[in-house]
Design an enzyme around this catalytic site. Structure first.
Site, PDB file in Angstrom:
ATOM      1  N   ILE A  40       0.834  -1.206   0.000  1.00  0.00           N
ATOM      2  CA  ILE A  40       0.000   0.000   0.000  1.00  0.00           C
ATOM      3  C   ILE A  40       0.873   1.262   0.000  1.00  0.00           C
ATOM      4  O   ILE A  40       0.404   2.353   0.304  1.00  0.00           O
ATOM      5  CB  ILE A  40      -0.995   0.031   1.194  1.00  0.00           C
ATOM      6  CG1 ILE A  40      -0.273  -0.311   2.496  1.00  0.00           C
ATOM      7  CG2 ILE A  40      -2.158  -0.907   0.932  1.00  0.00           C
ATOM      8  CD1 ILE A  40      -1.141  -0.166   3.741  1.00  0.00           C
ATOM      9  N   GLY A  87       6.662   2.381   1.762  1.00  0.00           N
ATOM     10  CA  GLY A  87       7.941   3.002   1.435  1.00  0.00           C
ATOM     11  C   GLY A  87       7.777   4.422   0.919  1.00  0.00           C
ATOM     12  O   GLY A  87       8.491   5.334   1.347  1.00  0.00           O
ATOM     13  N   GLU A 121      11.314   2.446   9.031  1.00  0.00           N
ATOM     14  CA  GLU A 121      10.191   1.768   8.379  1.00  0.00           C
ATOM     15  C   GLU A 121      10.354   0.266   8.550  1.00  0.00           C
ATOM     16  O   GLU A 121      11.374  -0.302   8.156  1.00  0.00           O
ATOM     17  CB  GLU A 121      10.185   2.136   6.882  1.00  0.00           C
ATOM     18  CG  GLU A 121       9.094   1.425   6.111  1.00  0.00           C
ATOM     19  CD  GLU A 121       9.311   1.461   4.590  1.00  0.00           C
ATOM     20  OE1 GLU A 121      10.124   2.278   4.104  1.00  0.00           O
ATOM     21  OE2 GLU A 121       8.673   0.644   3.911  1.00  0.00           O
ATOM     22  N   LYS A 139     -14.646   0.369   5.140  1.00  0.00           N
ATOM     23  CA  LYS A 139     -14.618  -0.712   6.114  1.00  0.00           C
ATOM     24  C   LYS A 139     -13.397  -0.555   7.018  1.00  0.00           C
ATOM     25  O   LYS A 139     -12.259  -0.640   6.548  1.00  0.00           O
ATOM     26  CB  LYS A 139     -14.575  -2.065   5.384  1.00  0.00           C
ATOM     27  CG  LYS A 139     -15.907  -2.420   4.746  1.00  0.00           C
ATOM     28  CD  LYS A 139     -16.928  -2.533   5.847  1.00  0.00           C
ATOM     29  CE  LYS A 139     -18.234  -3.133   5.460  1.00  0.00           C
ATOM     30  NZ  LYS A 139     -19.227  -3.020   6.531  1.00  0.00           N
ATOM     31  N   LYS A 194     -12.879  -2.318   9.933  1.00  0.00           N
ATOM     32  CA  LYS A 194     -12.583  -3.471  10.795  1.00  0.00           C
ATOM     33  C   LYS A 194     -11.148  -4.005  10.650  1.00  0.00           C
ATOM     34  O   LYS A 194     -10.472  -4.233  11.657  1.00  0.00           O
ATOM     35  CB  LYS A 194     -13.625  -4.579  10.540  1.00  0.00           C
ATOM     36  CG  LYS A 194     -13.511  -5.829  11.435  1.00  0.00           C
ATOM     37  CD  LYS A 194     -13.796  -5.611  12.902  1.00  0.00           C
ATOM     38  CE  LYS A 194     -15.163  -5.170  13.286  1.00  0.00           C
ATOM     39  NZ  LYS A 194     -16.305  -5.986  13.055  1.00  0.00           N
ATOM     40  N   CYS A 219      22.864  -2.001 -18.742  1.00  0.00           N
ATOM     41  CA  CYS A 219      23.592  -3.176 -18.263  1.00  0.00           C
ATOM     42  C   CYS A 219      23.373  -4.374 -19.195  1.00  0.00           C
ATOM     43  O   CYS A 219      23.943  -4.405 -20.274  1.00  0.00           O
ATOM     44  CB  CYS A 219      23.203  -3.472 -16.824  1.00  0.00           C
ATOM     45  SG  CYS A 219      24.463  -4.445 -15.994  1.00  0.00           S
ATOM     46  N   MET A 272      22.731  -3.187 -22.641  1.00  0.00           N
ATOM     47  CA  MET A 272      23.904  -2.823 -23.431  1.00  0.00           C
ATOM     48  C   MET A 272      24.604  -4.070 -23.967  1.00  0.00           C
ATOM     49  O   MET A 272      25.011  -4.118 -25.131  1.00  0.00           O
ATOM     50  CB  MET A 272      24.899  -2.028 -22.581  1.00  0.00           C
ATOM     51  CG  MET A 272      26.130  -1.653 -23.384  1.00  0.00           C
ATOM     52  SD  MET A 272      27.662  -1.500 -22.435  1.00  0.00           S
ATOM     53  CE  MET A 272      28.098  -3.206 -22.195  1.00  0.00           C
ATOM     54  N   GLU A 325      26.952 -15.962 -20.671  1.00  0.00           N
ATOM     55  CA  GLU A 325      25.913 -16.152 -19.660  1.00  0.00           C
ATOM     56  C   GLU A 325      24.770 -17.007 -20.237  1.00  0.00           C
ATOM     57  O   GLU A 325      24.117 -17.747 -19.523  1.00  0.00           O
ATOM     58  CB  GLU A 325      25.365 -14.781 -19.186  1.00  0.00           C
ATOM     59  CG  GLU A 325      24.331 -14.897 -18.070  1.00  0.00           C
ATOM     60  CD  GLU A 325      23.804 -13.552 -17.563  1.00  0.00           C
ATOM     61  OE1 GLU A 325      24.224 -12.479 -18.060  1.00  0.00           O
ATOM     62  OE2 GLU A 325      22.957 -13.579 -16.650  1.00  0.00           O
ATOM     63  N   HIS A 379      24.157   1.438 -14.183  1.00  0.00           N
ATOM     64  CA  HIS A 379      22.722   1.660 -13.945  1.00  0.00           C
ATOM     65  C   HIS A 379      22.430   3.120 -13.608  1.00  0.00           C
ATOM     66  O   HIS A 379      22.368   3.476 -12.436  1.00  0.00           O
ATOM     67  CB  HIS A 379      22.240   0.771 -12.793  1.00  0.00           C
ATOM     68  CG  HIS A 379      22.258  -0.685 -13.114  1.00  0.00           C
ATOM     69  ND1 HIS A 379      21.225  -1.317 -13.764  1.00  0.00           N
ATOM     70  CD2 HIS A 379      23.194  -1.626 -12.894  1.00  0.00           C
ATOM     71  CE1 HIS A 379      21.517  -2.594 -13.913  1.00  0.00           C
ATOM     72  NE2 HIS A 379      22.706  -2.816 -13.397  1.00  0.00           N
ATOM     73  N   GLU A 397      19.748   4.585 -13.688  1.00  0.00           N
ATOM     74  CA  GLU A 397      18.427   4.718 -13.044  1.00  0.00           C
ATOM     75  C   GLU A 397      18.515   4.872 -11.535  1.00  0.00           C
ATOM     76  O   GLU A 397      17.604   5.423 -10.919  1.00  0.00           O
ATOM     77  CB  GLU A 397      17.513   3.542 -13.410  1.00  0.00           C
ATOM     78  CG  GLU A 397      17.901   2.171 -12.858  1.00  0.00           C
ATOM     79  CD  GLU A 397      18.847   1.379 -13.756  1.00  0.00           C
ATOM     80  OE1 GLU A 397      19.571   2.005 -14.547  1.00  0.00           O
ATOM     81  OE2 GLU A 397      18.873   0.143 -13.650  1.00  0.00           O
TER      82      GLU A 397
HETATM   83  N1  GLN Z   1      23.535 -10.539 -16.278  1.00  0.00           N
HETATM   84  C1  GLN Z   1      24.420  -9.515 -16.687  1.00  0.00           C
HETATM   85  C2  GLN Z   1      25.727  -9.538 -15.908  1.00  0.00           C
HETATM   86  O1  GLN Z   1      25.814 -10.143 -14.883  1.00  0.00           O
HETATM   87  C3  GLN Z   1      23.770  -8.148 -16.585  1.00  0.00           C
HETATM   88  C4  GLN Z   1      23.485  -7.734 -15.176  1.00  0.00           C
HETATM   89  C5  GLN Z   1      22.534  -6.572 -15.074  1.00  0.00           C
HETATM   90  O2  GLN Z   1      21.822  -6.249 -16.008  1.00  0.00           O
HETATM   91  N2  GLN Z   1      22.480  -5.940 -13.915  1.00  0.00           N
HETATM   92  O3  GLN Z   1      26.687  -8.922 -16.329  1.00  0.00           O
END
Ligand code: GLN
Length: 525
Positions: free
Chosen positions: A17, A20, A139, A186, A188, A370, A373, A394, A500, A502
């Site tokens: 909900i 965080g 939290e 509600k 309860k 990552c 790419m 991989e 990353h 992000e």
């Molecule tokens: N699996 C890939 C690696 O280990 C990419 C990892 C990821 O996207 N964080 O390099």
């Protein structure tokens, strides 16, 4: 101001909900008051950290600068507070048990019977009180009543008695469903959840009631009566068009005065935080495989939203594996931009490669993160350099062209958990690239989480942009000891990064890569 104050947030009724985001919103609202806000997210699971957990069940793994693999809530804290978190801001049950057992083996408790109370609870209390700040938001993950969470609630009950009076404030966040059949809320489940808290000796000081629509006075009064708190201390927080409106909502409800009055902190009637708007008319798709919950790609989604784009569609890459190119193109046609996010394991990989081929051939803006790419390199090797069946080891250990391979240092590591290349690492940008233009500087520091890298032994064709003048070739745009980024510079946007970005977006300062990506997507001409 004398002494730290602690705001403890527990969850009731159901999970999911937005505990965080509510906790992070509260933190932001208090930061606007000029307070230094510290945070501790407690996760009652036995894992040492979130690094080994499947994002489909638990959401993304958030990586901090210091290379800690954290619960995704730390991402909310970073974005809302505009501050970087570290390993100190996340405590798991696994860590507390591990540390107590380690101490026992070192003989630190010689003579005693090592027990949950007081040994484990002491460990928890120490971690909580060691967090720095004027006000510490703690939290507690999960829902009250979960067996794993009990020891943490016990520790907190003890803490309240040990600290100066009125320095601990309990907020219980619950869910209050609205029944349209009878047109009523509600209460309860909330009443019962408060009873569970009381049974372990905790009386909440405030209830924040999440609901699908605005909570009415009748429901508030009923919750207050049954929970033993004043009606003004029941705050309704209905679903909002944007989670970034929540800090202001809490402020408008006067939560700062109510909390401040109790813990003895003067509050001002001021709130200046800018809420990001999402008014760019773009449609972006994220081609991933963790489709069980949006939380699996939380930081990527929020980075787009903070760059003023609407929420992206999450498309399952696995279905593309059964489609021919034409059908893949038909699905992707409606998007202005595509993102291939990070990931592990072979499921859905070929579908992502088909997406990359489509983006490259149709010049659709593409951002590879990552794994994204790495797959851009695989696709380029296969389809532009004619390296048949090129792959990452991989996914195919026996490929004749292992263009992506495990980093040497990783081959020696046999243990799982916290052993990848993690956290902030420096890289050098190559002048004349799109990437350089985005950052506008030579050196960057970005967060990593991977075991594999581009294998230049197999790919001598892949050169740094300053040694290869041809912008229609895939070229290296950032480098450290490893290749950190590649691009095809003469496309609208065809950029892949080994790191990353992000994880570094904050409200008001989305990561520049996302910002540029969204701008290019929005500029459709
Ligand atoms: N699996 C890939 C690696 O280990 C990419 C990892 C990821 O996207 N964080 O390099």
């Amino acid at each position: 101001m004398n002494g730290k104050r602690f705001i403890i947030i527990t969850g009731g009724v159901i999970s999911g909900i937005g505990k965080g985001t509510t906790a992070a919103s509260l933190g932001r609202m208090l930061k606007e008051q000029g307070l230094k806000v510290g945070v501790l997210k407690i996760d009652p699971y036995l894992n040492i950290d979130a690094g080994t957990m499947n994002p489909d069940q638990h959401g993304e793994v958030f990586v901090t600068d210091d290379g800690y693999e954290a619960d995704l809530d730390l991402g909310h804290y970073e974005r809302f507070l505009g501050e970087n978190m570290s390993a100190k801001n996340n405590l798991t049950a696994g860590q507390t048990y591990f540390s107590v057992i380690e101490n026992e083996r070192k003989g630190k408790y010689l003579g005693s019977t090592v027990q949950i109370i007081p040994h484990l609870t002491r460990e928890i209390k120490n971690r909580i009180t060691n967090v720095e700040g004027d006000v510490i938001i703690v939290e507690i993950g999960g829902t009250v009543g979960d067996i794993e969470g009990e020891v943490f609630l016990e520790a907190i009950r003890e803490l309240k008695l040990e600290l100066p009076r009125n320095s601990v404030f309990f907020i219980h966040l619950t869910f209050v469903p609205y029944l349209s059949v009878t047109s009523e809320f509600k209460t309860k489940p909330t009443q019962q959840s408060v009873q569970l808290l009381r049974r372990i000796g905790i009386q909440p000081d405030m209830i924040i009631a999440r609901s699908n629509r605005k909570l009415d006075e009748k429901a508030k009064n009923k919750i207050a009566l049954f929970s033993g708190i004043r009606p003004a201390y029941v705050i309704g927080l209905e679903d909002l068009p944007s989670i970034y409106q929540a800090p202001e909502r809490l402020f408008l409800e006067g939560a700062h005065f109510k909390i401040g009055g109790y813990i003895g902190l003067d509050m001002k009637n001021e709130f200046k935080w800018n809420i990001p708007k999402c008014d760019k008319k773009v449609s972006i798709a994220l081609i991933g495989k963790y489709t069980g919950t949006d939380d699996a790609y939380k930081s990527v989604i929020e980075s787009l939203i903070l760059s003023e784009a609407p929420k992206p569609d999450i498309v399952d890459s696995e279905i593309f594996e059964r489609y021919d190119d034409e059908r893949v193109n038909a699905v992707l046609e409606k998007y202005d931009g595509l993102i291939i996010p990070g990931g592990f394991g072979s499921r859905g990989i070929e579908g992502k490669i088909k997406t990359i081929k489509y983006a490259r051939e149709h010049d659709i803006p593409l951002l590879g993160l990552c794994l994204g790419m790495q797959l851009m390199v695989v696709e380029y090797a296969r389809n532009c350099l004619n390296l048949e069946n090129a792959n990452s080891t991989e996914f195919d250990e026996n490929t004749s062209y292992p263009v992506i391979d495990m980093m040497e240092e990783q081959k020696r590591i046999l243990k799982m958990g916290g052993t990848m290349r993690l956290g902030s690492q420096e890289a050098r940008l190559i002048k004349g690239t799109v990437l350089y233009d985005i950052y506008g500087r030579d050196k960057i520091s970005e967060r990593h989480r991977h075991r594999y890298e581009i294998n230049l032994d197999i790919l001598p064709q892949l050169k740094t942009a300053d040694t290869d003048p041809e912008p229609s070739n895939m070229r290296i745009s950032a480098i450290s000891q490893f290749v950190e980024a590649v691009e095809i510079s003469n496309k609208r946007f065809f950029v892949g990064v080994q790191y990353h970005p992000e994880y570094k977006s904050k409200v008001g300062s989305p990561h520049p890569l996302f910002k540029r990506f969204v701008e290019v997507c929005a500029n459709k001409s």
